[in-house]
Every structure is written in structure tokens, then in C-alpha cells.
Design a protein around this motif. Structure first.
Motif, PDB file in Angstrom:
ATOM      1  N   GLY A 165     -12.102  -7.457  -2.221  1.00  0.00           N
ATOM      2  CA  GLY A 165     -13.082  -6.263  -1.335  1.00  0.00           C
ATOM      3  C   GLY A 165     -12.581  -6.103   0.162  1.00  0.00           C
ATOM      4  O   GLY A 165     -13.131  -5.143   0.671  1.00  0.00           O
ATOM      5  N   LEU A 166     -12.858  -7.161   1.000  1.00  0.00           N
ATOM      6  CA  LEU A 166     -12.660  -7.152   2.276  1.00  0.00           C
ATOM      7  C   LEU A 166     -11.159  -6.353   2.251  1.00  0.00           C
ATOM      8  O   LEU A 166     -10.668  -5.132   3.488  1.00  0.00           O
ATOM      9  CB  LEU A 166     -12.410  -8.201   2.766  1.00  0.00           C
ATOM     10  CG  LEU A 166     -11.532  -8.270   4.294  1.00  0.00           C
ATOM     11  CD1 LEU A 166     -12.638  -7.861   4.710  1.00  0.00           C
ATOM     12  CD2 LEU A 166     -10.320 -10.065   4.494  1.00  0.00           C
ATOM     13  N   ILE A 167      -9.165  -6.549   1.530  1.00  0.00           N
ATOM     14  CA  ILE A 167      -8.512  -5.888   1.452  1.00  0.00           C
ATOM     15  C   ILE A 167      -8.833  -4.320   1.695  1.00  0.00           C
ATOM     16  O   ILE A 167      -8.809  -3.198   2.069  1.00  0.00           O
ATOM     17  CB  ILE A 167      -7.978  -6.512   0.633  1.00  0.00           C
ATOM     18  CG1 ILE A 167      -7.076  -7.617   1.528  1.00  0.00           C
ATOM     19  CG2 ILE A 167      -6.463  -5.518   0.776  1.00  0.00           C
ATOM     20  CD1 ILE A 167      -6.769  -8.042   0.401  1.00  0.00           C
ATOM     21  N   ASN A 168     -10.101  -4.013   0.229  1.00  0.00           N
ATOM     22  CA  ASN A 168      -9.967  -2.300   0.091  1.00  0.00           C
ATOM     23  C   ASN A 168     -10.755  -1.638   1.114  1.00  0.00           C
ATOM     24  O   ASN A 168     -10.527  -0.529   1.042  1.00  0.00           O
ATOM     25  CB  ASN A 168     -11.038  -2.565  -1.077  1.00  0.00           C
ATOM     26  CG  ASN A 168     -10.462  -2.568  -2.574  1.00  0.00           C
ATOM     27  OD1 ASN A 168      -9.175  -2.055  -2.304  1.00  0.00           O
ATOM     28  ND2 ASN A 168     -10.511  -3.736  -3.814  1.00  0.00           N
ATOM     29  N   ARG A 169     -11.589  -2.126   2.512  1.00  0.00           N
ATOM     30  CA  ARG A 169     -12.013  -1.452   3.140  1.00  0.00           C
ATOM     31  C   ARG A 169     -11.369  -0.659   4.606  1.00  0.00           C
ATOM     32  O   ARG A 169     -11.465   0.116   5.066  1.00  0.00           O
ATOM     33  CB  ARG A 169     -13.301  -2.532   4.405  1.00  0.00           C
ATOM     34  CG  ARG A 169     -13.789  -3.344   3.645  1.00  0.00           C
ATOM     35  CD  ARG A 169     -14.752  -3.954   4.350  1.00  0.00           C
ATOM     36  NE  ARG A 169     -15.660  -5.226   3.624  1.00  0.00           N
ATOM     37  CZ  ARG A 169     -16.044  -6.751   4.004  1.00  0.00           C
ATOM     38  NH1 ARG A 169     -15.548  -6.737   5.507  1.00  0.00           N
ATOM     39  NH2 ARG A 169     -16.381  -7.229   3.409  1.00  0.00           N
ATOM     40  N   ILE A 173      -3.710  -1.321   4.527  1.00  0.00           N
ATOM     41  CA  ILE A 173      -3.263  -2.282   4.495  1.00  0.00           C
ATOM     42  C   ILE A 173      -3.401  -2.349   2.698  1.00  0.00           C
ATOM     43  O   ILE A 173      -2.698  -3.092   1.823  1.00  0.00           O
ATOM     44  CB  ILE A 173      -4.218  -3.224   4.760  1.00  0.00           C
ATOM     45  CG1 ILE A 173      -3.970  -3.232   6.301  1.00  0.00           C
ATOM     46  CG2 ILE A 173      -4.487  -4.791   4.064  1.00  0.00           C
ATOM     47  CD1 ILE A 173      -5.197  -4.257   6.921  1.00  0.00           C
ATOM     48  N   ALA A 174      -4.979  -1.673   2.224  1.00  0.00           N
ATOM     49  CA  ALA A 174      -5.007  -1.896   0.358  1.00  0.00           C
ATOM     50  C   ALA A 174      -3.564  -0.972   0.212  1.00  0.00           C
ATOM     51  O   ALA A 174      -3.212  -1.753  -1.163  1.00  0.00           O
ATOM     52  CB  ALA A 174      -6.403  -1.364  -0.407  1.00  0.00           C
ATOM     53  N   ALA A 175      -3.468   0.233   0.472  1.00  0.00           N
ATOM     54  CA  ALA A 175      -1.703   0.354  -0.037  1.00  0.00           C
ATOM     55  C   ALA A 175      -1.042  -0.326   0.043  1.00  0.00           C
ATOM     56  O   ALA A 175      -0.186  -0.305  -0.703  1.00  0.00           O
ATOM     57  CB  ALA A 175      -1.783   1.869   0.761  1.00  0.00           C
ATOM     58  N   LYS A 176      -0.589  -0.570   0.849  1.00  0.00           N
ATOM     59  CA  LYS A 176       0.617  -1.531   1.325  1.00  0.00           C
ATOM     60  C   LYS A 176       0.839  -2.541   0.732  1.00  0.00           C
ATOM     61  O   LYS A 176       1.628  -3.300  -0.376  1.00  0.00           O
ATOM     62  CB  LYS A 176       0.858  -2.017   2.660  1.00  0.00           C
ATOM     63  CG  LYS A 176       1.316  -1.316   3.775  1.00  0.00           C
ATOM     64  CD  LYS A 176       1.614  -1.374   4.806  1.00  0.00           C
ATOM     65  CE  LYS A 176       2.339  -0.117   5.716  1.00  0.00           C
ATOM     66  NZ  LYS A 176       1.970   1.206   5.867  1.00  0.00           N
ATOM     67  N   VAL A 177      -0.543  -3.549   0.073  1.00  0.00           N
ATOM     68  CA  VAL A 177      -1.070  -4.820  -0.325  1.00  0.00           C
ATOM     69  C   VAL A 177      -0.235  -4.305  -1.910  1.00  0.00           C
ATOM     70  O   VAL A 177       0.245  -4.580  -3.011  1.00  0.00           O
ATOM     71  CB  VAL A 177      -2.029  -5.011  -0.662  1.00  0.00           C
ATOM     72  CG1 VAL A 177      -2.709  -6.083  -1.366  1.00  0.00           C
ATOM     73  CG2 VAL A 177      -2.162  -5.914   0.656  1.00  0.00           C
ATOM     74  N   LEU A 178      -0.893  -3.435  -2.733  1.00  0.00           N
ATOM     75  CA  LEU A 178      -0.606  -2.808  -4.430  1.00  0.00           C
ATOM     76  C   LEU A 178       1.134  -1.533  -4.352  1.00  0.00           C
ATOM     77  O   LEU A 178       2.116  -2.262  -4.692  1.00  0.00           O
ATOM     78  CB  LEU A 178      -1.747  -1.690  -4.000  1.00  0.00           C
ATOM     79  CG  LEU A 178      -2.880  -1.774  -4.126  1.00  0.00           C
ATOM     80  CD1 LEU A 178      -3.553  -0.253  -4.374  1.00  0.00           C
ATOM     81  CD2 LEU A 178      -2.597  -2.592  -5.788  1.00  0.00           C
ATOM     82  N   GLN A 179       1.665  -1.662  -2.185  1.00  0.00           N
ATOM     83  CA  GLN A 179       2.960  -1.183  -3.145  1.00  0.00           C
ATOM     84  C   GLN A 179       3.740  -2.017  -3.242  1.00  0.00           C
ATOM     85  O   GLN A 179       4.809  -2.402  -4.333  1.00  0.00           O
ATOM     86  CB  GLN A 179       3.128  -0.795  -1.851  1.00  0.00           C
ATOM     87  CG  GLN A 179       4.842  -0.138  -1.431  1.00  0.00           C
ATOM     88  CD  GLN A 179       5.221  -0.005   0.172  1.00  0.00           C
ATOM     89  OE1 GLN A 179       4.278   0.503   1.179  1.00  0.00           O
ATOM     90  NE2 GLN A 179       6.483   0.996   0.431  1.00  0.00           N
ATOM     91  N   LEU A 180       3.667  -3.599  -2.420  1.00  0.00           N
ATOM     92  CA  LEU A 180       4.373  -4.533  -2.593  1.00  0.00           C
ATOM     93  C   LEU A 180       4.263  -5.017  -4.004  1.00  0.00           C
ATOM     94  O   LEU A 180       5.163  -5.720  -4.408  1.00  0.00           O
ATOM     95  CB  LEU A 180       4.289  -5.157  -1.612  1.00  0.00           C
ATOM     96  CG  LEU A 180       4.898  -5.360  -0.117  1.00  0.00           C
ATOM     97  CD1 LEU A 180       4.372  -6.492   0.811  1.00  0.00           C
ATOM     98  CD2 LEU A 180       5.901  -5.023  -0.297  1.00  0.00           C
ATOM     99  N   ILE A 208       0.610 -10.218   5.155  1.00  0.00           N
ATOM    100  CA  ILE A 208       0.883  -8.554   5.014  1.00  0.00           C
ATOM    101  C   ILE A 208      -0.530  -7.903   5.905  1.00  0.00           C
ATOM    102  O   ILE A 208      -0.304  -6.348   6.015  1.00  0.00           O
ATOM    103  CB  ILE A 208       0.693  -8.108   3.226  1.00  0.00           C
ATOM    104  CG1 ILE A 208       1.600  -8.143   2.030  1.00  0.00           C
ATOM    105  CG2 ILE A 208       0.428  -6.752   3.029  1.00  0.00           C
ATOM    106  CD1 ILE A 208       1.654  -7.945   0.704  1.00  0.00           C
ATOM    107  N   VAL A 209      -1.334  -7.867   5.312  1.00  0.00           N
ATOM    108  CA  VAL A 209      -2.633  -7.964   6.193  1.00  0.00           C
ATOM    109  C   VAL A 209      -2.453  -7.882   7.971  1.00  0.00           C
ATOM    110  O   VAL A 209      -2.156  -6.889   8.626  1.00  0.00           O
ATOM    111  CB  VAL A 209      -4.012  -9.053   5.765  1.00  0.00           C
ATOM    112  CG1 VAL A 209      -4.973  -8.379   6.238  1.00  0.00           C
ATOM    113  CG2 VAL A 209      -4.438  -8.219   4.330  1.00  0.00           C
TER     114      VAL A 209
END
Length: 392
Positions: A165-169, A173-180, A208-209
Motif C-alpha cells: 500500500g505504501l509503495i502504491n502511493r 516507485i511502484a512501476a520500478k518495483v513491478l519492472q524489476l 529499490i524504493v
């Protein structure tokens, strides 16, 4: 002045062994049988390094080192544990209370060498020339706010749903987490941050964050943005190579405290691009065109500091694990430097080289051929592996 080391363990036999081992070295050795006794000693004396057992009554090694981190942040902190898979050991690495861990029973010569090398690295990062140059820069970035929130959540043992939930804010950052996550685990495709966190693991997600916050720094013009995009592609590819080479060639899962070394090893270049913009782009281009002198020599001439020195200083200042700091500082000199985690530094060197060959073929990245023998792997196998990984 002699360096002072404080060993903390509730077993007197362990403390006696450590005292006998170190008494002939040029250190001042002090012993404590509990966390309470250690904190009382620290109130009265400056200590350079605290080495604590994990399992102790009343106050665990993790609890002790959290207090040391809070009250004495310049003191190095290590865990000496007989339990490699202990959950609290993992948490001590995540929250930065421990910079690294050593396992019991220890090898005497290796333990002496590790402590010697830790102090050598600290001396390098505190060298007057480096400190003068860093202090003359406009400013060093502080830890991003979302990173600090994530660290707090990890300390409070928040569940993965809350972390996602924090990352999705933050969409970037959410895009890079999903990319990796999607590139590192080619058999799993996900659009869920919660699944991505589960796949990658908390240590990698945490870094990553932090890294993506710096790579996506909004200040600067098109030149800086272009360089940051190239460096992100390079660093994310390097991390994939690092993890893949460890698993496929060494048949080892990368430990949590070093699984983001590839992602963070070139973060000093991002900071130089932020500080010096077009001038840093010129230096990078000059290095590619000339090949020699090396990029590091050109950086020192132009800016008074190399990206390895700047990156390692920042990662150490941010209290990241010792192995990641080592990888940033020594990956360009993996065989000659005073390195504790030689295997990681050699793997990071290879990941850096093959990543640049894929992301920017014009790069004159140097390859130290001796790392293949040091790792016990074949160059041909590395090249095959690198070709199989796609950029993106």
C-alpha cells in the motif's frame, strides 16, 4: 590512538576466546556480558566497533544494536551469531542496526582479517581529501521520505499488504518495483505490487524504493534526466545479472543483506550527474571515446572525487549493510582491494561489465579477467548468461 572494540556475549568462554584472539593486535579490547553492561560502557567511552551476540537474556543483540545505532551512529555494529536463518538477524539487517553478521563458530584468521578490513574501509571513507570534496558539494541527498516510512514499517513488522500500500502511493516507485519483479522472475508476470514484494523480498524492495527516489530526482534538465535513465537501465540490468550469476553459476541464493548490490553500485554516478549535469555527461563521453584514462581518473580530475568514493560514502552514511558499501567502493578493483566480501565484489564487477555491454555498447567498461578464476567460473558461461538476459 588505538581503535576500541567492544565484544558483547553472555557466555564468558566466548568472550575469553575473543579476547585471546585480539589481545596481540593493535586494538583496545573491552568485554561486556549483557546489553545493559555494554550500554553503560558506551556512556563512558568512545567505541569504534561493537560486536554482539544475537541471543542474550533480557536484551537481545538486535535490541542492543538498535540502541547503539540511535545513540552512537558513528560506531560500527556487527552481529556474531550461531544462527544464520534467525528471523531477528534478518530484521537487524533490514533496519540497519547491524551492518553485517558473522557466524559462529568463526575462523580466527578470517575474523581478524574482517575486522582489519572494516577499519581500512572506514579510513578510506573518512580520508581528508574525500571529506573536503564532499563537504564542498551543494548538498548530499537525505534518505527519501517514503524510504524512511518503509524502514519504520519494517521495524514495526508490518505485513506485506501494508508495505505494498505504501509503495502504491508513488507511481514511479511502484512501476520500478513491478519492472524489476517481472524482469527478474521471467516465469511470473504480475501487475500487483503485493505480489512483486513477495517475489523480490523485503531487502531488495527497500533498496529499490531508495534507489528509484534518487534516479527519479526531479531537479535538473534534460541532460541529467537522460543520464539518470541510462544509469537506471544499467543498474537494474546489473542487479538481474548479479542475482542470476549467483544462482546459475555459483548455485547460491544471494543473501538478503547484499541482494541489491548491483542496483546500488553506481549510485555515485547519479549524484555526480545531479551535481554537475552537462559537465559529468562530457566526462562520461570522454571516457567512452578515450578508453584510458579511466572514468574514475577523469572524475577525480574534474570533480575531485570518483563515483565509487561518493557512492560508497553516501551508502555508508545512510547506514546500508557493509557488503553493499564494499561493492560500490571496490567493484572496479575486485582483486586488489582490502575486501571482506570478495565473492560479492567480484560478481558485482562482472555484472557491471556485462550490463554496460548490453545497455551502452560504446562503453569502455574494463574487465578484470582474474575474477573468473577467483569465482571458479568460466568466462564463456558468463557471456552466455548475459546474452540470454534482455534489457528491460
Amino acid at each position: 590512538m588505538k581503535r576500541r572494540i567492544l565484544f558483547v556475549d553472555d557466555e564468558q568462554a566466548i568472550l575469553r576466546s575473543l579476547y585471546r584472539l585480539f589481545r596481540e593486535r593493535d586494538y583496545e579490547i573491552n568485554l561486556a556480558e549483557s546489553g545493559k553492561e555494554a550500554l553503560e560502557f558506551l556512556e563512558q567511552h568512545e567505541v569504534d566497533l561493537v560486536v554482539s551476540d544475537m541471543r542474550m537474556p533480557s536484551m537481545s543483540g538486535h535490541q542492543l544494536l538498535l540502541k547503539v545505532k540511535e545513540k552512537y551512529p558513528d560506531t560500527m555494529r556487527l552481529i556474531l551469531s550461531g544462527y544464520a536463518q534467525e528471523q531477528e538477524l534478518f530484521r537487524s539487517l533490514l533496519d540497519g542496526s547491524s551492518k553485517m553478521y558473522l557466524l559462529k563458530p568463526w575462523d580466527n584468521e578470517m575474523l581478524l582479517q574482517i575486522v582489519d578490513h572494516i577499519f581500512k574501509l572506514q579510513d578510506l571513507l573518512r580520508e581528508r581529501r574525500l571529506l573536503d570534496r564532499i563537504e564542498s558539494m551543494d548538498n548530499l541527498p537525505t534518505l527519501p521520505g517514503i524510504y524512511r516510512q518503509l524502514c519504520t514499517m519494517l521495524e514495526e513488522e508490518a505485513d506485506i499488504k501494508q508495505i505494498a500500500g505504501l509503495i502504491n502511493r508513488d507511481q514511479a516507485i511502484a512501476a520500478k518495483v513491478l519492472q524489476l519483479a517481472n524482469s527478474a522472475f521471467c516465469s511470473v508476470k504480475t501487475g500487483s505490487a503485493q505480489q512483486a514484494v513477495s517475489f523480490l523480498g523485503l531487502s531488495i524492495v527497500k533498496n529499490i524504493v531508495m534507489a528509484s527516489s534518487i534516479f527519479d530526482e526531479k531537479n535538473g534538465g534534460k541532460v541529467q534526466a537522460s543520464i539518470r535513465e541510462i544509469l537506471w537501465r544499467h543498474s537494474s540490468m546489473a542487479n538481474r545479472l548479479l542475482l542470476t550469476m549467483s544462482e546459475e553459476l555459483l548455485h547460491k541464493k544471494m543473501p538478503d543483506d547484499r541482494a541489491s548490490a548491483g542496483l546500488l553500485h553506481d549510485i555515485g554516478k547519479v549524484l555526480l550527474a545531479k551535481q554537475f549535469g552537462a559537465r559529468f555527461a562530457e566526462v562520461m563521453l570522454q571516457s567512452e571515446q578515450l578508453g584510458m584514462p579511466s572514468l574514475e581518473a577523469l572524475e577525480r580530475e574534474a570533480f575531485g572525487v570518483s563515483h565509487q568514493e561518493l557512492g560508497a560514502y553516501l551508502l555508508n552514511w545512510w547506514q546500508l549493510p557493509y557488503p553493499i558499501v564494499e561493492a560500490a567502493l571496490f567493484s572496479h578493483d575486485p582483486l586488489n582491494a582490502p575486501v571482506v566480501h570478495r565473492e560479492l565484489v567480484c560478481l558485482t564487477h562482472l555484472a557491471n561489465y556485462y550490463s554496460w555491454k548490453k545497455v551502452r555498447p560504446s562503453s569502455k567498461a574494463k574487465l578484470e579477467e582474474g575474477v573468473f578464476a577467483a569465482l571458479g567460473i568460466a568466462k564463456e558461461d558468463c557471456e552466455i548468461l548475459a546474452k540470454q538476459l534482455k534489457d528491460g
